[in-house]
Write a protein that holds these residues in place. Structure first.
Motif, mmCIF file in Angstrom:
data_model
loop_
_atom_site.group_PDB
_atom_site.id
_atom_site.type_symbol
_atom_site.label_atom_id
_atom_site.label_comp_id
_atom_site.label_asym_id
_atom_site.label_seq_id
_atom_site.Cartn_x
_atom_site.Cartn_y
_atom_site.Cartn_z
ATOM 1 N N HIS A 299 0.089 -0.629 -10.781
ATOM 2 C CA HIS A 299 0.280 -1.613 -11.844
ATOM 3 C C HIS A 299 -0.697 -1.489 -13.013
ATOM 4 O O HIS A 299 -0.322 -1.607 -14.163
ATOM 5 C CB HIS A 299 0.142 -3.005 -11.235
ATOM 6 N N SER A 368 5.247 -1.973 -5.165
ATOM 7 C CA SER A 368 3.984 -2.695 -5.230
ATOM 8 C C SER A 368 2.967 -2.115 -4.241
ATOM 9 O O SER A 368 1.768 -2.230 -4.439
ATOM 10 C CB SER A 368 4.291 -4.153 -4.895
ATOM 11 N N ASP A 404 -9.737 1.366 -7.591
ATOM 12 C CA ASP A 404 -10.896 1.600 -6.727
ATOM 13 C C ASP A 404 -10.660 1.031 -5.329
ATOM 14 O O ASP A 404 -10.979 1.659 -4.323
ATOM 15 C CB ASP A 404 -12.178 1.030 -7.340
ATOM 16 N N GLY A 405 -10.078 -0.180 -5.274
ATOM 17 C CA GLY A 405 -9.851 -0.796 -3.969
ATOM 18 C C GLY A 405 -8.858 -0.010 -3.149
ATOM 19 O O GLY A 405 -9.089 0.287 -1.969
HETATM 20 C C1 LIG Z 1 -0.558 -2.006 0.212
HETATM 21 C C2 LIG Z 1 -0.869 -3.172 -0.655
HETATM 22 N N1 LIG Z 1 -1.643 -4.169 -0.174
HETATM 23 C C3 LIG Z 1 -1.923 -5.246 -0.939
HETATM 24 C C4 LIG Z 1 -1.434 -5.344 -2.195
HETATM 25 C C5 LIG Z 1 -1.729 -6.567 -3.067
HETATM 26 N N2 LIG Z 1 -2.579 -6.163 -4.202
HETATM 27 C C6 LIG Z 1 -2.060 -5.937 -5.397
HETATM 28 S S1 LIG Z 1 -3.207 -5.395 -6.485
HETATM 29 C C7 LIG Z 1 -4.430 -5.505 -5.352
HETATM 30 C C8 LIG Z 1 -5.815 -5.128 -5.715
HETATM 31 C C9 LIG Z 1 -5.898 -3.701 -6.076
HETATM 32 O O1 LIG Z 1 -7.197 -3.344 -6.362
HETATM 33 P P1 LIG Z 1 -7.523 -1.971 -7.009
HETATM 34 O O2 LIG Z 1 -6.949 -0.874 -6.219
HETATM 35 O O3 LIG Z 1 -8.986 -1.930 -7.215
HETATM 36 O O4 LIG Z 1 -6.726 -2.013 -8.393
HETATM 37 P P2 LIG Z 1 -6.961 -2.993 -9.646
HETATM 38 O O5 LIG Z 1 -5.955 -4.074 -9.582
HETATM 39 O O6 LIG Z 1 -8.346 -3.480 -9.571
HETATM 40 O O7 LIG Z 1 -6.748 -2.116 -10.823
HETATM 41 C C10 LIG Z 1 -3.930 -5.942 -4.141
HETATM 42 C C11 LIG Z 1 -4.754 -6.151 -2.950
HETATM 43 C C12 LIG Z 1 -0.608 -4.308 -2.646
HETATM 44 N N3 LIG Z 1 -0.039 -4.338 -3.837
HETATM 45 N N4 LIG Z 1 -0.368 -3.233 -1.869
#
Ligand SMILES: Cc1ncc(C[n+]2csc(CCOP(=O)(O)OP(=O)(O)O)c2C)c(N)n1
Ligand SMILES: [Mg+2]
Length: 1025
Positions: A299, A368, A404-405
């Motif tokens: 996203h 997603s 990053d997450g």
């Molecule tokens: C497999 C999965 N688990 C949980 C989510 C819900 N979710 C959407 S965005 C997000 C945080 C993502 O963090 P990061 O990868 O750091 O990206 P950022 O939004 O900080 O750019 C989460 C937990 C998801 N979309 N996909």
């Protein structure tokens, strides 16, 4: 011993030039022995003659190595060595040769001489090495300055005994076969200058992590780029381009934020330098030969990437913001599927590059589920390489953008990385870009990962990792370029970690201060990367304030213009057909049913090719026997087994010009030792794949069968991406046992079952899932058929148009689920995947014990298209969605008291029991295609047996298997004929259960026996369940 002292670089260079002219020396240097180059532990042996003249080195105790170094034992030894070297440079070890060449002949009293000792040299080397290894720990990576990292001791010159007094002394650092700081051609420098440059190179806005890479050549390549004599600097022209791109990136988000204040867009604010970085990366990649880039991303910043990098028309993006995606009229009809939110959609465009080339970019639609798209992108890239004959993998590149997450947290990242060097999965390196905004939704990194960096997983692959401060746009651009160069040079993965921040909440309507109050206090007062950069350029006088303002207003007027144009924007062509898919039908366009039978001569010819081994090939005697039996089957045309049926399908498709690719764990031999698609010479270990030799000069990859890594998620995702590239290919993934498929559940749920509906992209991927109750316990019996059926979208209460000429039942369904019981039917269902004008995923409940079952055989006449042969009808020979009773029943059998419907291998057990009990008044029909449900054929059988009690028999527990799927559909078919309803369907199968099967063999046998007995019992079955 004055020569030992370090001297000016100029004199040394002159000596080096002289020596380099001596050819023997030069050759040795230029062509290092391969063993030295490639392996860490290597020994270079000198010839005996040379060894005889060289002095034998004696061990020198460290205690003797005093500061003046050349006293006592050492000096005597070195004098001896020097004399030998003067007589013949080849007589001493290469390292000493190098040593003398560096130092010989220097005047002891030259200006700038510092009296560098050997200890100092060694300590200095350690210090430089410490910067190479740990410099990134001191780099200023966090734009917010919140990061608290302990600087490792080994970056402190004091640790090595250097003091302020040494800062202005000159040192020489040259080491043999080293690049960068330690290369021999660097001038003597003061310690202060060395430290300054080390700090600039390793502790500025970029943290280079590469010392985990074992390959010396690669490290030297990087050192050459990092440890340049002076820091890298862009010229004014480049700076203007970078500024322009940063303005576009920043204004784009700004514009969306002001026009659609409440819309979710997962903005890039705080990480805007991603866009100039990506653009430079793509330009550089194009300069280096890349023609196509496949991009995967989630996203964050996706709309910005779509608009500014991929160049999806801004008016289209804005129109989607205003009213969502609109249906398109045109050749493909009005089919729109369910659609998806705008920040998941994919697209592809041709984009001009800075260097004047064109590059094709495609952004893959993604769900997603973070990171799930990674293997899909890699698979698609690999397919592009195959179809464009890109054998060195330099024309097609995969780029993945991560959060990053998710990069640290999602296992599929690791699974995908591990495909990167596997011969049948490599794409010559993926470039990974991490938008590291130091937060994942509301979670801080310290709660989100155990590793220091979110990118540590990539170290397992020996990928270099460039961490970069996202506020320093030039540094971002620089590492992005470097990543492209790395990939094109070493054909392996590389990671760019853009450390930035997220200016607003997770999305635009989220409040970040609930959870990160301190961080957001800092962010509120933090200038944008654009402000930082434009101020820097204005201050340095490179660009005027007026010019910046002109650029800003140019971009904002284009954005406004595009917004105006978006109001009446109508997409002009359907977006779902890529080049190879022209002519393929959408679910609402009628497509013809085709014959899948093959001419008998072709069957015989390919049959011979796949059953013949090369003359001198020493196959294992068991395998040899199998091939003899196979040859016999083709010869006689009788008793064709499962493996041969499958091989015939593959071979005939290849003959027709299709690409066939089967991958999965142990698929080459086959988990059940049945396939033997690759055979191993027992003496030489050489491999032979009969299916590679079907046509003359067959391309090596045209038929590919490949054992995969032990991953389900990434490998299935890869094959899915692969299958989406070109419809003229049969791509199959086989699970070791069907139940392991749930390790790839995201791919089934998010892509395979719903991808066409969401994103209008078709795939004919075949998934083979071994399934069947053999008493091997809960984990190896069930492929969880019920899950695939439950995800099928055919309406259980509506009988669709079933007339063969009007039928669109399969096209309208999301996928097909089959449980096939004969080799011939398996052959036809595989061929049907290609011989139709649309593509649809196929889930196959693959057999285990049927692979060798005495009755699970077909005759060659069932594979051909000869009139009068079994299965031949008006349209030729085709896959049988239902196999009617094998007894010679007429169109009306009033004496049959029971119709048992079943699917899969239970059929053979039922039939055997029926024979034993002489159950002539029982009919058994096999539902070979469960989804979409063959209403027409089921009704045909219901009519054939007007007085029969209707039984559904399965070996799975009631809450599993096909029962819950079959019951409402069968009841719909029955109701339409006035044959009763749900209560009139008698169930014979296992009781509901939590585990898919019992672990006790005897219990299994008893259950199996009971369900078979019940299905065939003389007396009517009292209750429906
Ligand atoms: C497999 C999965 N688990 C949980 C989510 C819900 N979710 C959407 S965005 C997000 C945080 C993502 O963090 P990061 O990868 O750091 O990206 P950022 O939004 O900080 O750019 C989460 C937990 C998801 N979309 N996909
Ligand atoms: Mg994040």
């Amino acid at each position: 011993m004055a020569w030992f002292r370090a001297a000016s670089g100029i004199a040394k260079l002159a000596i080096r030039r002289n020596l380099a002219q001596a050819s023997s020396y030069a050759t040795r240097r230029i062509h290092p022995l391969p063993s030295q180059n490639r392996y860490f532990h290597s020994t270079v042996f000198r010839s005996k003659a040379q060894a005889a003249t060289a002095p034998v080195p004696r061990p020198v105790p460290l205690s003797k190595l005093t500061d003046s170094f050349l006293d006592g034992t050492s000096s005597v030894y070195i004098e001896e060595l020097q004399r030998a070297w003067e007589a013949d440079p080849d007589s001493v070890d290469e390292s000493w040769d190098n040593f003398f060449r560096n130092f010989v002949g220097q005047a002891a009293t030259m200006p700038g001489i510092s009296g560098q000792t050997i200890q100092e040299s060694m300590r200095l080397l350690l210090l430089v090495r410490a910067y190479q290894v740990n410099g990134h720990m001191k780099a200023k990576l966090d734009p917010l300055g919140l990061e608290q990292r302990e600087i490792p001791d080994d970056l402190d010159p004091g640790l090595y005994g250097f003091t302020d007094a040494d800062l202005d002394r000159e040192f020489f650092l040259g080491v043999w076969r080293m690049a960068g700081f330690l290369s021999e051609n660097r001038p003597v420098q003061t310690l202060r200058a060395i430290l300054n440059r080390l700090e600039q190179a390793y502790c500025g806005s970029i943290g280079f992590e590469y010392m985990h890479i074992a390959d010396r050549e690669k490290c030297n390549w990087l050192r050459d780029k990092i440890e340049t004599v002076s820091p890298m600097k862009y010229n004014q022209g480049r700076r203007e381009v970078i500024l322009d791109r940063l303005i576009w990136s920043t204004q784009f988000e700004n514009f969306l934020a002001t026009k659609w204040t409440a819309a979710k867009r997962f903005g890039l604010e705080g990480g805007e330098t991603l866009i100039p970085g990506m653009k430079e990366m793509f330009d550089r990649a194009a300069d280096l030969g890349v023609e196509t880039i496949v991009i995967g991303m989630s996203h964050r910043g996706r709309l910005n990437v779509l608009g500014n990098v991929v160049r999806k028309p801004l008016r289209q993006i804005f129109s989607e913001f205003s009213g969502g995606t609109k249906p398109v009229d045109g050749e493909g009809g009005l089919y729109t599927g369910t659609g998806d939110v705008k920040y998941h959609l994919g697209t592809s465009y041709d984009r001009p590059t800075r260097g004047g080339k064109r590059i094709h970019l495609s952004l893959v639609a993604n769900p997603s589920h973070l990171e799930a798209v990674d293997p899909v992108v890699v698979g698609k890239t690999r397919a592009k390489q195959y179809y464009s004959n890109d054998t060195d993998r330099t024309k097609n590149l995969g780029v993945l953008i991560h959060g990053d997450g998710s990069f640290a947290g999602q296992g599929v990242v690791y699974e995908t990385l591990h495909l990167s060097a596997l011969p049948n999965y490599t794409t010559g390196g993926t470039i990974h870009l991490v938008v590291n905004n130091q937060v994942a939704f509301t979670t801080d990194p310290r709660a989100g990962r155990s590793s220091q960096y979110c990118t540590d997983v990539a170290k397992a692959l020996n990928a270099p990792i460039f961490h970069v401060n996202g506020d320093d746009v030039e540094a971002v651009v620089h590492v992005c370029e470097l990543a492209a160069e790395w990939r094109q040079t070493f054909h392996s993965d590389v990671v760019v970690d853009i450390v930035c921040y997220r200016r607003f909440g997770h999305n635009e309507i989220d409040e970040p201060s609930f959870t990160q109050p301190k961080m957001y206090q800092v962010i509120r007062n933090h200038p944008r990367a654009l402000d930082i950069y434009q101020n820097q350029l204005i201050k340095s006088g490179e660009i005027s304030k007026e010019d910046v303002d002109k650029l800003l207003s140019k971009v904002s007027s284009i954005l406004n213009e595009e917004l105006m144009n978006s109001k009446d924007y109508v997409p002009s062509k359907r977006d779902w057909l890529s080049a190879y898919w022209l002519g393929f039908k959408s679910p609402e366009q009628l497509s013809r049913v085709r014959n899948t039978g093959v001419k008998p001569e072709i069957l015989k010819t390919v049959g011979k090719a796949i059953t013949t081994l090369p003359e001198n090939f020493k196959a294992h005697k068991g395998v040899k026997r199998i091939f003899e039996q196979r040859a016999q089957m083709i010869e006689t045309g009788e008793g064709i087994d499962w493996a041969v049926g499958e091989a015939l399908a593959f071979a005939t498709l290849v003959v027709e010009g299709n690409h066939v690719r089967l991958s999965g764990q142990d698929v080459e031999r086959g988990t059940f030792s049945h396939r033997h698609a690759v055979i191993h010479d027992q003496e030489t270990g050489e491999q032979y794949c009969p299916l590679d030799h079907i046509i003359i000069n067959q391309d090596e990859e045209m038929f590919t069968v490949s054992n995969s890594s032990l991953s389900e998620f990434a490998v299935l995702g890869f094959e899915l991406g692969y299958s989406m590239e070109n419809p003229n290919s049969l791509v199959l993934w086989e699970a070791q046992f069907g139940d392991f498929a749930n390790g790839a559940q995201v791919i089934f749920d998010q892509f395979l079952s719903s991808g066409e509906s969401k994103w209008l992209r078709q795939t004919g991927l075949v998934v083979l899932l071994p399934h069947g109750y053999d008493g091997q316990g809960p984990e190896h019996s069930s492929a969880r058929l019920e899950r695939f059926l439950q995800m099928s979208d055919d309406n259980p209460y509506v009988i669709p148009e079933m007339d063969p000429t009007l039928r669109k039942q399969i096209q309208e369904c999301n996928w097909q689920v089959v449980n096939v019981t004969t080799p011939a039917n398996y052959f036809h269902v595989l061929r049907r995947q290609i011989h139709r004008e649309f593509r649809k995923p196929l889930i196959v409940m693959a057999p285990k014990n049927l692979l060798r079952h005495k009755d699970c055989k077909s005759n060659l006449s069932e594979f051909d298209d000869v009139k009068g042969h079994p299965g031949f009808d008006k349209q030729g020979t085709r896959f049988k969605r239902l196999i009617k009773d094998q007894n010679d029943h007429s169109n009306l059998e009033e004496g049959i008291r029971r119709l048992v419907l079943c699917s899969g291998k239970i059929y053979y057990e039922l039939d055997e029991e029926r024979k034993k009990t002489d159950g002539k008044d029982v009919a058994i029909c096999r539902v070979e295609q469960l989804c979409p449900f063959p209403y027409d054929l089921i009704q045909r059988e219901l009519k054939r047996y007007p007085n029969a009690e209707i039984v559904w028999c399965q070996e799975e527990p009631m809450n599993m298997g096909a029962y819950t799927y079959i019951a409402p559909r069968l009841s719909t078919a029955m109701k339409a004929l006035g044959r009763g309803n749900m209560d009139d369907i008698k169930y014979s199968g296992r009781a509901p259960s939590a585990a898919s099967a019992t672990g006790f063999y005897q219990v299994h046998q008893q259950e199996q026996n009971e369900l078979i007995q019940k299905a065939l019992q003389r007396e009517p079955i009292k209750f429906s369940h």
